[in-house]
Design a protein around this motif. Structure first.
Motif, PDB file in Angstrom:
ATOM      1  N   GLY A  73       0.809  -1.212   0.000  1.00  0.00           N
ATOM      2  CA  GLY A  73       0.000   0.000   0.000  1.00  0.00           C
ATOM      3  C   GLY A  73       0.843   1.263   0.000  1.00  0.00           C
ATOM      4  N   LEU A  74       0.428   2.228  -0.804  1.00  0.00           N
ATOM      5  CA  LEU A  74       0.996   3.573  -0.779  1.00  0.00           C
ATOM      6  C   LEU A  74       0.000   4.458  -0.053  1.00  0.00           C
ATOM      7  CD1 LEU A  74       2.484   2.201  -3.200  1.00  0.00           C
ATOM      8  CD2 LEU A  74       2.577   4.445  -4.273  1.00  0.00           C
ATOM      9  N   THR A  75       0.476   5.229   0.905  1.00  0.00           N
ATOM     10  CA  THR A  75      -0.407   6.090   1.679  1.00  0.00           C
ATOM     11  C   THR A  75      -0.493   7.484   1.060  1.00  0.00           C
ATOM     12  OG1 THR A  75       1.431   6.680   3.122  1.00  0.00           O
ATOM     13  CG2 THR A  75      -0.024   4.891   3.851  1.00  0.00           C
ATOM     14  N   ILE A  76      -1.491   8.228   1.504  1.00  0.00           N
ATOM     15  CA  ILE A  76      -1.678   9.608   1.062  1.00  0.00           C
ATOM     16  C   ILE A  76      -1.710  10.511   2.287  1.00  0.00           C
ATOM     17  CG2 ILE A  76      -3.297  11.263   0.048  1.00  0.00           C
ATOM     18  CD1 ILE A  76      -4.122   9.186  -1.940  1.00  0.00           C
ATOM     19  N   ALA A  77      -0.877  11.523   2.272  1.00  0.00           N
ATOM     20  CA  ALA A  77      -0.872  12.517   3.350  1.00  0.00           C
ATOM     21  C   ALA A  77      -1.995  13.516   3.107  1.00  0.00           C
ATOM     22  CB  ALA A  77       0.469  13.238   3.392  1.00  0.00           C
ATOM     23  N   GLY A  78      -2.868  13.642   4.058  1.00  0.00           N
ATOM     24  CA  GLY A  78      -3.959  14.613   3.934  1.00  0.00           C
ATOM     25  C   GLY A  78      -4.086  15.406   5.220  1.00  0.00           C
ATOM     26  N   GLY A  79      -5.108  16.224   5.282  1.00  0.00           N
ATOM     27  CA  GLY A  79      -5.429  16.884   6.532  1.00  0.00           C
ATOM     28  C   GLY A  79      -4.817  18.251   6.766  1.00  0.00           C
ATOM     29  N   GLN A  80      -4.058  18.794   5.812  1.00  0.00           N
ATOM     30  CA  GLN A  80      -3.507  20.134   6.003  1.00  0.00           C
ATOM     31  C   GLN A  80      -4.623  21.173   5.888  1.00  0.00           C
ATOM     32  OE1 GLN A  80       0.098  20.869   6.627  1.00  0.00           O
ATOM     33  NE2 GLN A  80      -0.334  18.764   7.246  1.00  0.00           N
ATOM     34  N   GLY A  81      -4.602  22.108   6.779  1.00  0.00           N
ATOM     35  CA  GLY A  81      -5.627  23.151   6.780  1.00  0.00           C
ATOM     36  C   GLY A  81      -6.110  23.423   8.197  1.00  0.00           C
ATOM     37  N   GLY A  82      -6.728  24.576   8.400  1.00  0.00           N
ATOM     38  CA  GLY A  82      -7.248  24.917   9.716  1.00  0.00           C
ATOM     39  C   GLY A  82      -6.129  25.085  10.724  1.00  0.00           C
ATOM     40  N   GLN A  83      -6.157  24.285  11.778  1.00  0.00           N
ATOM     41  CA  GLN A  83      -5.176  24.390  12.857  1.00  0.00           C
ATOM     42  C   GLN A  83      -3.914  23.575  12.596  1.00  0.00           C
ATOM     43  OE1 GLN A  83      -5.658  26.572  15.456  1.00  0.00           O
ATOM     44  NE2 GLN A  83      -7.366  27.124  14.105  1.00  0.00           N
ATOM     45  N   ALA A  84      -3.830  22.905  11.450  1.00  0.00           N
ATOM     46  CA  ALA A  84      -2.664  22.081  11.121  1.00  0.00           C
ATOM     47  C   ALA A  84      -2.274  22.347   9.677  1.00  0.00           C
ATOM     48  CB  ALA A  84      -2.979  20.600  11.327  1.00  0.00           C
ATOM     49  N   ASP A  85      -1.321  23.254   9.493  1.00  0.00           N
ATOM     50  CA  ASP A  85      -0.968  23.685   8.141  1.00  0.00           C
ATOM     51  C   ASP A  85       0.503  24.104   8.113  1.00  0.00           C
ATOM     52  OD1 ASP A  85      -0.659  24.858   5.667  1.00  0.00           O
ATOM     53  OD2 ASP A  85      -2.217  26.370   5.946  1.00  0.00           O
ATOM     54  N   VAL A  86       1.326  23.346   7.386  1.00  0.00           N
ATOM     55  CA  VAL A  86       2.762  23.617   7.347  1.00  0.00           C
ATOM     56  C   VAL A  86       3.100  24.932   6.648  1.00  0.00           C
ATOM     57  CG1 VAL A  86       3.435  21.186   7.491  1.00  0.00           C
ATOM     58  CG2 VAL A  86       3.040  22.244   5.242  1.00  0.00           C
ATOM     59  N   SER A  87       2.159  25.506   5.938  1.00  0.00           N
ATOM     60  CA  SER A  87       2.426  26.778   5.263  1.00  0.00           C
ATOM     61  C   SER A  87       1.983  27.988   6.084  1.00  0.00           C
ATOM     62  CB  SER A  87       1.721  26.817   3.905  1.00  0.00           C
ATOM     63  OG  SER A  87       0.305  26.858   4.054  1.00  0.00           O
ATOM     64  N   SER A  88       1.415  27.753   7.257  1.00  0.00           N
ATOM     65  CA  SER A  88       0.843  28.826   8.075  1.00  0.00           C
ATOM     66  C   SER A  88       1.914  29.741   8.661  1.00  0.00           C
ATOM     67  CB  SER A  88       0.013  28.223   9.209  1.00  0.00           C
ATOM     68  OG  SER A  88      -0.424  29.221  10.106  1.00  0.00           O
ATOM     69  N   GLU A  89       1.539  30.983   8.913  1.00  0.00           N
ATOM     70  CA  GLU A  89       2.409  31.925   9.632  1.00  0.00           C
ATOM     71  C   GLU A  89       2.561  31.531  11.094  1.00  0.00           C
ATOM     72  OE1 GLU A  89       2.225  36.350   8.088  1.00  0.00           O
ATOM     73  OE2 GLU A  89       0.196  35.583   8.437  1.00  0.00           O
ATOM     74  N   ASP A  90       1.574  30.841  11.631  1.00  0.00           N
ATOM     75  CA  ASP A  90       1.546  30.484  13.037  1.00  0.00           C
ATOM     76  C   ASP A  90       2.413  29.252  13.295  1.00  0.00           C
ATOM     77  OD1 ASP A  90      -0.041  30.836  15.748  1.00  0.00           O
ATOM     78  OD2 ASP A  90       0.006  28.694  15.289  1.00  0.00           O
ATOM     79  N   ALA A  91       3.374  29.375  14.195  1.00  0.00           N
ATOM     80  CA  ALA A  91       4.306  28.269  14.462  1.00  0.00           C
ATOM     81  C   ALA A  91       3.589  27.037  14.998  1.00  0.00           C
ATOM     82  CB  ALA A  91       5.379  28.726  15.449  1.00  0.00           C
ATOM     83  N   GLY A  92       2.562  27.235  15.816  1.00  0.00           N
ATOM     84  CA  GLY A  92       1.820  26.110  16.362  1.00  0.00           C
ATOM     85  C   GLY A  92       1.083  25.338  15.282  1.00  0.00           C
ATOM     86  N   ARG A  93       0.497  26.062  14.339  1.00  0.00           N
ATOM     87  CA  ARG A  93      -0.198  25.394  13.242  1.00  0.00           C
ATOM     88  C   ARG A  93       0.776  24.644  12.343  1.00  0.00           C
ATOM     89  NH1 ARG A  93      -4.688  29.950  11.333  1.00  0.00           N
ATOM     90  NH2 ARG A  93      -5.846  29.992  13.315  1.00  0.00           N
ATOM     91  N   ARG A  94       1.956  25.240  12.130  1.00  0.00           N
ATOM     92  CA  ARG A  94       2.965  24.548  11.319  1.00  0.00           C
ATOM     93  C   ARG A  94       3.414  23.259  12.006  1.00  0.00           C
ATOM     94  NH1 ARG A  94       5.194  29.626  10.931  1.00  0.00           N
ATOM     95  NH2 ARG A  94       7.078  29.044  12.107  1.00  0.00           N
ATOM     96  N   ALA A  95       3.635  23.337  13.307  1.00  0.00           N
ATOM     97  CA  ALA A  95       4.063  22.149  14.045  1.00  0.00           C
ATOM     98  C   ALA A  95       2.989  21.070  14.016  1.00  0.00           C
ATOM     99  CB  ALA A  95       4.395  22.537  15.495  1.00  0.00           C
ATOM    100  N   ALA A  96       1.730  21.484  14.130  1.00  0.00           N
ATOM    101  CA  ALA A  96       0.630  20.510  14.075  1.00  0.00           C
ATOM    102  C   ALA A  96       0.543  19.865  12.697  1.00  0.00           C
ATOM    103  CB  ALA A  96      -0.687  21.196  14.427  1.00  0.00           C
ATOM    104  N   GLY A  97       0.764  20.660  11.643  1.00  0.00           N
ATOM    105  CA  GLY A  97       0.747  20.112  10.292  1.00  0.00           C
ATOM    106  C   GLY A  97       1.859  19.108  10.081  1.00  0.00           C
ATOM    107  N   ALA A  98       3.056  19.430  10.575  1.00  0.00           N
ATOM    108  CA  ALA A  98       4.184  18.512  10.445  1.00  0.00           C
ATOM    109  C   ALA A  98       3.938  17.237  11.242  1.00  0.00           C
ATOM    110  CB  ALA A  98       5.463  19.192  10.903  1.00  0.00           C
ATOM    111  N   ALA A  99       3.316  17.369  12.414  1.00  0.00           N
ATOM    112  CA  ALA A  99       3.015  16.189  13.227  1.00  0.00           C
ATOM    113  C   ALA A  99       2.049  15.252  12.507  1.00  0.00           C
ATOM    114  CB  ALA A  99       2.433  16.616  14.574  1.00  0.00           C
ATOM    115  N   LEU A 100       1.063  15.825  11.814  1.00  0.00           N
ATOM    116  CA  LEU A 100       0.138  15.003  11.029  1.00  0.00           C
ATOM    117  C   LEU A 100       0.884  14.220   9.950  1.00  0.00           C
ATOM    118  CD1 LEU A 100      -3.015  17.253  10.415  1.00  0.00           C
ATOM    119  CD2 LEU A 100      -2.895  15.150  11.755  1.00  0.00           C
TER     120      LEU A 100
END
Length: 312
Positions: A73-100
């Protein structure tokens, strides 16, 4: 497994995956074994799984089903957006996106996989405007770090280049190469899809050559999202040219139909029609197209000559 399937795998040497949503609305444990058997019989060795929640997915059970059918199986990374977004200005949101993203890497390992695809660099959906250079830089740094994390665990991380209606961050092979370099990771790979390239690239084969140094996944999708043999893109020619240009990586097949997908997923992907109803025949048709392109390529013609010589 039929003789034709054995011939396809041994003769071409191509490593081909099919998106499971071409056949099923979800990775349903009751329906998945039949779909896997269909894909294996058609000549596929891998399936692309839909975005899965790492916290609720029974990875051991799913891995066992895949293994029992000789599939990976090949997986797909999803879920970026809202409070979890690696492109966000907010460091917490970027960290949450990376954690996902790291959670999906870990799920990939648990499933026995070695590749994670997807759109890890930001939200998926109709853009509200251009993406700033600063947002691209933030996303690249986070994605690059996750790509290194994945590499340490035996997983290749790719990022898919989408058309302008689904993101304003990355739309072309040239932009993808710049993003990969900006990431700082030598392990990050590019995922090109002919469906999106048909919208954005003036010369599809030239785009593939541009991305070739970083190209880890070349996905074949038709203009209308249906069978690969019917549509505006001459996909057999794309396969032939990519092989002649030296592409040796993994291939993918993607198609979507409203008669197969769950309603919310079809809506999200803007699949309003049913270009096909029979996913099994779509898979077989896709392999015929790929086989045709391989047969016309330099490597395909050479292998066929060697096979004839060995048989005589």
């Amino acid at each position: 497994m039929t003789d034709t399937t054995r011939d396809l795998r041994t003769d071409t040497g191509l490593d081909v995956a099919c998106h499971i949503n071409a056949l099923l609305p979800a990775a349903d444990p009751e329906l998945l074994p039949t779909a896997l058997s269909v894909l294996a019989d058609a000549g596929f060795s891998r399936i692309v799984l839909p975005p899965l929640d790492p916290k609720t997915t029974d990875a051991a059970a799913l891995a066992a089903v895949l293994r029992d059918h000789g599939m990976t199986g090949l997986t797909i990374a999803g879920g970026q957006g809202g409070q979890a977004d690696v492109s966000s200005e907010d460091a917490g949101r970027r960290a949450a996106g990376a954690a996902l993203l790291r959670d999906v890497v870990d799920l990939t390992v648990a499933l026995g996989g070695d590749q994670m695809n997807g759109v890890p660099y930001g939200p998926f959906g109709p853009p509200q405007g251009p993406t700033s250079a600063a947002a691209i830089e933030r996303a690249a740094a986070e994605v690059g770090a996750v790509a290194d994390y994945a590499h340490e665990r035996g997983v290749t991380m790719t990022f898919e280049v989408l058309n302008r209606y689904e993101t304003s961050l990355l739309n072309t092979a040239e932009q993808a190469m710049a993003f990969a370099e900006l990431s700082g990771s030598p392990h990050l790979r590019i995922h090109l899809d002919t469906f999106h390239m048909a919208v954005e690239e003036a010369d599809m084969s030239a785009a593939i050559r541009t991305a070739l140094p970083r190209l880890g996944y070349l996905e074949l999708g038709q203009s209308g999202r249906g069978r690969l043999s019917t549509g505006a893109v001459a996909l057999a020619d794309v396969v032939r040219q990519a092989l002649d240009d030296g592409y040796e990586g993994r291939w993918g097949v993607e198609a979507f139909s409203r008669s197969v997908l769950a309603g919310p997923v079809a809506d999200m992907l803007a699949i309003w029609r049913a270009p096909y109803d029979d996913g099994a025949e779509l898979a077989r048709d896709a392999m015929r197209v790929i086989r045709q392109g391989w047969s016309l390529s330099t490597v395909g013609r050479r292998n066929q000559r060697l096979a004839r010589s060995a048989a005589s």
